[in-house]
Design a protein around this motif. Structure first.
Motif, mmCIF file in Angstrom:
data_model
loop_
_atom_site.group_PDB
_atom_site.id
_atom_site.type_symbol
_atom_site.label_atom_id
_atom_site.label_comp_id
_atom_site.label_asym_id
_atom_site.label_seq_id
_atom_site.Cartn_x
_atom_site.Cartn_y
_atom_site.Cartn_z
ATOM 1 N N THR A 78 0.850 -1.199 0.000
ATOM 2 C CA THR A 78 0.000 0.000 0.000
ATOM 3 C C THR A 78 0.882 1.244 0.000
ATOM 4 O O THR A 78 2.084 1.174 0.288
ATOM 5 N N ARG A 79 0.270 2.403 -0.263
ATOM 6 C CA ARG A 79 1.012 3.670 -0.219
ATOM 7 C C ARG A 79 1.572 3.913 1.186
ATOM 8 O O ARG A 79 2.674 4.428 1.337
ATOM 9 N N GLU A 80 0.794 3.555 2.185
ATOM 10 C CA GLU A 80 1.242 3.732 3.565
ATOM 11 C C GLU A 80 2.475 2.873 3.850
ATOM 12 O O GLU A 80 3.443 3.331 4.463
ATOM 13 N N GLN A 81 2.454 1.613 3.394
ATOM 14 C CA GLN A 81 3.612 0.746 3.579
ATOM 15 C C GLN A 81 4.812 1.257 2.781
ATOM 16 O O GLN A 81 5.941 1.233 3.267
ATOM 17 N N LEU A 82 4.562 1.722 1.560
ATOM 18 C CA LEU A 82 5.638 2.255 0.713
ATOM 19 C C LEU A 82 6.337 3.425 1.402
ATOM 20 O O LEU A 82 7.564 3.555 1.328
ATOM 21 N N SER A 83 5.574 4.250 2.099
ATOM 22 C CA SER A 83 6.146 5.437 2.745
ATOM 23 C C SER A 83 7.175 5.086 3.816
ATOM 24 O O SER A 83 7.949 5.947 4.243
ATOM 25 N N GLU A 84 7.207 3.838 4.252
ATOM 26 C CA GLU A 84 8.196 3.411 5.246
ATOM 27 C C GLU A 84 9.558 3.126 4.614
ATOM 28 O O GLU A 84 10.567 3.091 5.312
ATOM 29 N N PHE A 85 9.601 2.905 3.292
ATOM 30 C CA PHE A 85 10.835 2.517 2.611
ATOM 31 C C PHE A 85 11.530 3.748 2.032
ATOM 32 O O PHE A 85 11.577 3.962 0.834
ATOM 33 N N THR A 86 12.095 4.532 2.942
ATOM 34 C CA THR A 86 12.707 5.813 2.585
ATOM 35 C C THR A 86 14.221 5.726 2.466
ATOM 36 O O THR A 86 14.880 6.722 2.182
ATOM 37 N N GLY A 87 14.778 4.543 2.723
ATOM 38 C CA GLY A 87 16.228 4.402 2.707
ATOM 39 C C GLY A 87 16.874 4.851 4.011
ATOM 40 O O GLY A 87 18.093 4.888 4.124
ATOM 41 N N MET A 88 16.076 5.185 4.987
ATOM 42 C CA MET A 88 16.579 5.644 6.287
ATOM 43 C C MET A 88 16.416 4.537 7.331
ATOM 44 O O MET A 88 15.592 3.648 7.168
ATOM 45 N N ASN A 89 17.193 4.629 8.391
ATOM 46 C CA ASN A 89 17.117 3.691 9.515
ATOM 47 C C ASN A 89 17.275 2.238 9.080
ATOM 48 O O ASN A 89 16.587 1.349 9.574
ATOM 49 N N GLY A 90 18.167 2.009 8.128
ATOM 50 C CA GLY A 90 18.463 0.651 7.684
ATOM 51 C C GLY A 90 17.458 0.035 6.730
ATOM 52 O O GLY A 90 17.612 -1.115 6.337
ATOM 53 N N LYS A 91 16.429 0.780 6.358
ATOM 54 C CA LYS A 91 15.434 0.247 5.421
ATOM 55 C C LYS A 91 15.857 0.554 3.980
ATOM 56 O O LYS A 91 16.511 1.563 3.728
ATOM 57 N N PRO A 92 15.444 -0.291 3.035
ATOM 58 C CA PRO A 92 15.753 0.001 1.632
ATOM 59 C C PRO A 92 14.958 1.204 1.130
ATOM 60 O O PRO A 92 13.983 1.625 1.753
ATOM 61 N N ALA A 93 15.395 1.747 -0.011
ATOM 62 C CA ALA A 93 14.712 2.882 -0.640
ATOM 63 C C ALA A 93 13.903 2.357 -1.819
ATOM 64 O O ALA A 93 14.465 1.798 -2.755
ATOM 65 N N TYR A 94 12.574 2.523 -1.759
ATOM 66 C CA TYR A 94 11.679 2.075 -2.816
ATOM 67 C C TYR A 94 10.934 3.270 -3.395
ATOM 68 O O TYR A 94 10.580 4.200 -2.665
ATOM 69 N N VAL A 95 10.668 3.209 -4.692
ATOM 70 C CA VAL A 95 9.788 4.181 -5.343
ATOM 71 C C VAL A 95 8.818 3.415 -6.225
ATOM 72 O O VAL A 95 9.127 2.322 -6.704
ATOM 73 N N ALA A 96 7.656 3.984 -6.434
ATOM 74 C CA ALA A 96 6.659 3.368 -7.303
ATOM 75 C C ALA A 96 6.518 4.211 -8.565
ATOM 76 O O ALA A 96 6.508 5.448 -8.495
ATOM 77 N N VAL A 97 6.443 3.537 -9.706
ATOM 78 C CA VAL A 97 6.172 4.184 -10.985
ATOM 79 C C VAL A 97 5.201 3.283 -11.731
ATOM 80 O O VAL A 97 5.484 2.099 -11.941
ATOM 81 N N ASP A 98 4.058 3.840 -12.092
ATOM 82 C CA ASP A 98 3.017 3.088 -12.809
ATOM 83 C C ASP A 98 2.667 1.781 -12.107
ATOM 84 O O ASP A 98 2.626 0.713 -12.716
ATOM 85 N N GLU A 99 2.490 1.871 -10.803
ATOM 86 C CA GLU A 99 2.038 0.791 -9.932
ATOM 87 C C GLU A 99 3.061 -0.325 -9.739
ATOM 88 O O GLU A 99 2.756 -1.342 -9.139
ATOM 89 N N ILE A 100 4.289 -0.151 -10.223
ATOM 90 C CA ILE A 100 5.358 -1.106 -9.952
ATOM 91 C C ILE A 100 6.320 -0.431 -8.981
ATOM 92 O O ILE A 100 6.680 0.725 -9.147
ATOM 93 N N ILE A 101 6.724 -1.180 -7.962
ATOM 94 C CA ILE A 101 7.628 -0.650 -6.956
ATOM 95 C C ILE A 101 9.046 -1.128 -7.294
ATOM 96 O O ILE A 101 9.272 -2.317 -7.524
ATOM 97 N N TYR A 102 9.969 -0.162 -7.330
ATOM 98 C CA TYR A 102 11.357 -0.443 -7.679
ATOM 99 C C TYR A 102 12.265 -0.148 -6.492
ATOM 100 O O TYR A 102 12.030 0.794 -5.740
ATOM 101 N N ASP A 103 13.321 -0.942 -6.368
ATOM 102 C CA ASP A 103 14.320 -0.734 -5.334
ATOM 103 C C ASP A 103 15.406 0.181 -5.901
ATOM 104 O O ASP A 103 16.092 -0.173 -6.857
ATOM 105 N N VAL A 104 15.558 1.370 -5.324
ATOM 106 C CA VAL A 104 16.564 2.332 -5.773
ATOM 107 C C VAL A 104 17.692 2.474 -4.742
ATOM 108 O O VAL A 104 18.505 3.390 -4.842
ATOM 109 N N THR A 105 17.743 1.548 -3.793
ATOM 110 C CA THR A 105 18.698 1.624 -2.698
ATOM 111 C C THR A 105 20.134 1.771 -3.190
ATOM 112 O O THR A 105 20.880 2.617 -2.703
ATOM 113 N N ASN A 106 20.532 0.972 -4.157
ATOM 114 C CA ASN A 106 21.919 0.967 -4.617
ATOM 115 C C ASN A 106 22.105 1.701 -5.937
ATOM 116 O O ASN A 106 23.135 1.544 -6.587
ATOM 117 N N ASN A 107 21.131 2.489 -6.339
ATOM 118 C CA ASN A 107 21.226 3.232 -7.593
ATOM 119 C C ASN A 107 21.934 4.555 -7.338
ATOM 120 O O ASN A 107 21.534 5.321 -6.463
#
Length: 167
Positions: A95-124
């Motif tokens: 969900t959008r609420e769950q996605l908002s937790e993946f900010t790349g902070m506090n040891g969590k990965p960094a995720y972004v959504a584009v056209d309803e697909i969620i991508y991991d941008v942590t190491n980009n």
């Protein structure tokens, strides 16, 4: 024209565009124009890295087997990447609420959504410190991607998909 020739031609064109953008940076004093030009330079550099990887893969594959075997049994590199992304897209729904937790902070990965697909941008590299030109991870950036990267779907093909955004 072979794939290798096509990739080399794309690299030459991209180098020319980068050269133009660098000259533009030196010629302008307007800060907004400089920021837009730097953004375009970053995109062109990322594009160049992607083409270089395709060229490397093509050359590596051509040394590992004969060209006729490759053409007969394997898809082209762009098709293979697309197929890989389609088959490797996890069916995790976030969900959008769950996605908002993946900010790349506090040891969590960094995720972004584009056209309803969620991508991991942590190491980009474009997303160092979990931000990219004022955008932050943990959000649906479909509109921002469409407005800034029109016709550049290859960018998404370089990111690992992790799930689907449910609305």
């Amino acid at each position: 024209m072979s794939n290798i020739d096509m990739y080399r031609r794309q690299m030459d064109l991209t180098y020319s565009e980068i050269n133009y953008l660098i000259r533009l940076l030196y010629a302008t004093n307007d800060q907004e124009t400089k920021n837009l030009t730097l953004n375009q330079l970053w995109n062109k550099f990322s594009h160049l890295q992607f083409i270089n990887q395709l060229l490397y893969n093509e050359c590596f594959q051509s040394h590992m087997s004969t060209p006729t075997t490759l053409q007969a049994s394997q898809p082209s590199i762009p098709e293979a990447i697309t197929q890989q992304n389609q088959t490797n897209t996890p069916q995790i729904e976030i969900t959008r609420e769950q996605l908002s937790e993946f900010t790349g902070m506090n040891g969590k990965p960094a995720y972004v959504a584009v056209d309803e697909i969620i991508y991991d941008v942590t190491n980009n590299a474009a997303w160092s410190v979990a931000s990219h030109f004022g955008l932050t991870a943990g959000e649906d950036l479909s509109q921002e991607f469409a407005s800034c990267h029109t016709g550049q779907q290859w960018i998404l093909e370089t990111l690992p998909p992790v799930g689907r955004l449910i609305t």
